[in-house]
Design a protein around this motif. Structure first.
Motif, PDB file in Angstrom:
ATOM      1  N   VAL A   1     -17.567   4.516  -3.582  1.00 30.12           N
ATOM      2  CA  VAL A   1     -16.232   4.307  -4.140  1.00 30.12           C
ATOM      3  C   VAL A   1     -16.049   5.283  -5.296  1.00 30.12           C
ATOM      4  O   VAL A   1     -17.018   5.817  -5.838  1.00 30.12           O
ATOM      5  CB  VAL A   1     -16.030   2.854  -4.622  1.00 30.12           C
ATOM      6  N   THR A   2     -14.807   5.507  -5.667  1.00 26.11           N
ATOM      7  CA  THR A   2     -14.520   6.396  -6.785  1.00 26.11           C
ATOM      8  C   THR A   2     -13.989   5.579  -7.955  1.00 26.11           C
ATOM      9  O   THR A   2     -13.681   4.392  -7.833  1.00 26.11           O
ATOM     10  CB  THR A   2     -13.480   7.461  -6.405  1.00 26.11           C
TER      11      THR A   2
ATOM     12  N   ASP B   1      -8.733   6.791  -0.573  1.00 26.20           N
ATOM     13  CA  ASP B   1      -8.785   7.917   0.358  1.00 26.20           C
ATOM     14  C   ASP B   1      -8.179   7.540   1.714  1.00 26.20           C
ATOM     15  O   ASP B   1      -7.376   8.280   2.276  1.00 26.20           O
ATOM     16  CB  ASP B   1     -10.224   8.395   0.540  1.00 26.20           C
ATOM     17  N   LYS B   2      -8.557   6.382   2.222  1.00 28.59           N
ATOM     18  CA  LYS B   2      -8.049   5.941   3.527  1.00 28.59           C
ATOM     19  C   LYS B   2      -6.709   5.206   3.404  1.00 28.59           C
ATOM     20  O   LYS B   2      -6.057   4.920   4.408  1.00 28.59           O
ATOM     21  CB  LYS B   2      -9.079   5.030   4.193  1.00 28.59           C
ATOM     22  N   ARG B   3      -6.344   4.859   2.177  1.00 30.80           N
ATOM     23  CA  ARG B   3      -5.079   4.159   1.906  1.00 30.80           C
ATOM     24  C   ARG B   3      -4.995   2.853   2.684  1.00 30.80           C
ATOM     25  O   ARG B   3      -4.035   2.578   3.405  1.00 30.80           O
ATOM     26  CB  ARG B   3      -3.887   5.077   2.209  1.00 30.80           C
ATOM     27  N   GLU B   4      -6.025   2.061   2.477  1.00 32.79           N
ATOM     28  CA  GLU B   4      -6.090   0.754   3.120  1.00 32.79           C
ATOM     29  C   GLU B   4      -6.974  -0.170   2.286  1.00 32.79           C
ATOM     30  O   GLU B   4      -7.677   0.277   1.375  1.00 32.79           O
ATOM     31  CB  GLU B   4      -6.672   0.883   4.536  1.00 32.79           C
TER      32      GLU B   4
ATOM     33  N   LEU C   1       0.808  -1.221   0.000  1.00 31.27           N
ATOM     34  CA  LEU C   1       0.000   0.000   0.000  1.00 31.27           C
ATOM     35  C   LEU C   1       0.842   1.273   0.000  1.00 31.27           C
ATOM     36  O   LEU C   1       0.307   2.369  -0.191  1.00 31.27           O
ATOM     37  CB  LEU C   1      -0.952  -0.006   1.185  1.00 31.27           C
ATOM     38  N   LYS C   2       2.149   1.142   0.177  1.00 27.59           N
ATOM     39  CA  LYS C   2       3.004   2.326   0.096  1.00 27.59           C
ATOM     40  C   LYS C   2       2.979   2.949  -1.302  1.00 27.59           C
ATOM     41  O   LYS C   2       3.278   4.130  -1.459  1.00 27.59           O
ATOM     42  CB  LYS C   2       4.440   1.971   0.482  1.00 27.59           C
ATOM     43  N   LEU C   3       2.608   2.157  -2.280  1.00 30.50           N
ATOM     44  CA  LEU C   3       2.522   2.690  -3.640  1.00 30.50           C
ATOM     45  C   LEU C   3       1.490   3.808  -3.736  1.00 30.50           C
ATOM     46  O   LEU C   3       1.590   4.696  -4.594  1.00 30.50           O
ATOM     47  CB  LEU C   3       2.174   1.568  -4.619  1.00 30.50           C
ATOM     48  N   LEU C   4       0.482   3.771  -2.849  1.00 28.41           N
ATOM     49  CA  LEU C   4      -0.558   4.798  -2.870  1.00 28.41           C
ATOM     50  C   LEU C   4      -0.021   6.175  -2.499  1.00 28.41           C
ATOM     51  O   LEU C   4      -0.607   7.197  -2.859  1.00 28.41           O
ATOM     52  CB  LEU C   4      -1.677   4.428  -1.887  1.00 28.41           C
ATOM     53  N   GLU C   5       1.073   6.219  -1.763  1.00 31.24           N
ATOM     54  CA  GLU C   5       1.600   7.489  -1.271  1.00 31.24           C
ATOM     55  C   GLU C   5       2.632   8.116  -2.194  1.00 31.24           C
ATOM     56  O   GLU C   5       3.139   9.201  -1.912  1.00 31.24           O
ATOM     57  CB  GLU C   5       2.186   7.286   0.125  1.00 31.24           C
TER      58      GLU C   5
END
Length: 330
Positions: free
Chosen positions: A219-220, A275-278, A89-93
């Motif tokens: 969801v988006t 949005d919540k990055r999870e 999930l670090k890819l989201l940041e």
């Protein structure tokens, strides 16, 4: 027959062929149904990383292109294959930008002391740098190792061993014919970079709105990672949810033409809450989609589907707001 008569008949034949071609073009234009317009264009330079949001782009055989940036021209490869968002999930940041002056991608990430600049000029081919991993469809997939500097940056940030793979022009990857159901020969030898199965993913805004009407938490479109989003504006009739399944030939603007290869089967990637990055513990929106949106053909039977995979028939440029029309439908 005299020479003059031969020339006359030849000219008559050319004129007749031109007239028929023009009449056919006008007939097709009249048959075309305007379903909406381009509301978003998203290009993902690195697979499973954030997109660039564009106002215009070029449609090429291998996918979207802007300047020297190609959609999914890079892939992050770990010990078990390519690294997906749901696995790290670090890819989201990550923040991904394109520096047009220096012609490079610029990446920033939390905790990293410096940005990473990835030049987009194709490196001179060196066969010793060609490596491979096994794709989810069990086919061997080749990539060009972009170099230690880039691999070390991603390895440090992601906390796992990682190489930056590049789709060098000397490396060939083609659409798996088992993944195309809509029977258009244009798909058979289409060259791929690193999308899952086809160069384009087209989504319908009305479909997302219908899905959200069934969910407790919205969801988006980011959950589905499309390249082109079709919105209602400019439609000759109301854009219906999931009507994209039945589009066969799609025209964008005045030139770009695409073929619908199949409804896009979805994987657990859609569990990601951007949005919540999870990852969503309730596995939405997959849980809801499984109740009413399943594939009907071949390997996709019983899989969740949303959006359509597509390949281009006629390349060209297009922009936000361009009309989207369907020239052939099921």
């Amino acid at each position: 027959m005299t020479t003059q008569m031969t020339v006359f008949l030849s000219s008559l034949g050319v004129l007749a062929a031109t007239a028929i071609a023009y009449a056919l073009m006008r007939y097709r234009q009249k048959r075309a149904r305007n379903v909406g317009s381009v509301s978003e264009i998203r290009l993902y330079p690195i697979k499973s990383c954030p997109p660039l949001f564009l106002t215009s782009a070029e449609c090429t055989e291998t996918g979207l292109k802007y300047k020297n940036v190609h959609d999914r021209q890079f892939v992050l490869v770990g010990e078990k294959g390519f690294i997906a968002i749901r696995a790290n999930l670090k890819l989201l940041e990550l923040q991904v930008e394109y520096d047009e002056v220096k012609d490079c991608l610029v990446l920033q990430a939390p905790g990293m002391k410096s940005c990473l600049h990835i030049p987009l000029q194709a490196p001179e081919f060196d066969s010793s740098k060609v490596k491979s991993f096994v794709w989810y469809d069990k086919r061997e997939t080749f990539y060009y190792d972009y170099g230690a500097e880039y691999s070390e940056w991603f390895t440090e940030y992601l906390g796992e061993q990682c190489s930056l793979g590049y789709a060098h022009a000397n490396i060939s990857r083609e659409i798996n014919p088992e993944m195309t159901y809509n029977h258009d020969p244009v798909h058979n030898d289409t060259r791929l970079l690193y999308p899952n199965s086809h160069p384009y993913l087209v989504a319908n805004q009305a479909s997302l709105e219908d899905l959200n009407s069934r969910l407790k938490e919205q969801v988006t479109m980011s959950s589905f990672r499309p390249n082109i989003i079709v919105g209602q504006e400019g439609a000759s009739t109301s854009l219906r949810p999931y009507e994209e399944d039945d589009w066969r030939v799609i025209r964008i603007g005045g030139r770009v033409t695409m073929c619908n290869a199949r409804p896009c089967p979805r994987c657990p990637m859609i569990y990601v809450d951007y949005d919540k990055r999870e990852l969503r513990a309730n596995k939405e929106p997959m849980t809801t989609l499984l109740k009413y949106r399943r594939g009907q053909e071949k390997k996709d039977q019983c899989k969740t589907v949303f959006g359509i995979n597509a390949a281009v028939k006629v390349c060209g440029h297009f922009s936000l707001g361009d009309n989207v029309s369907v020239t052939a439908a099921r």
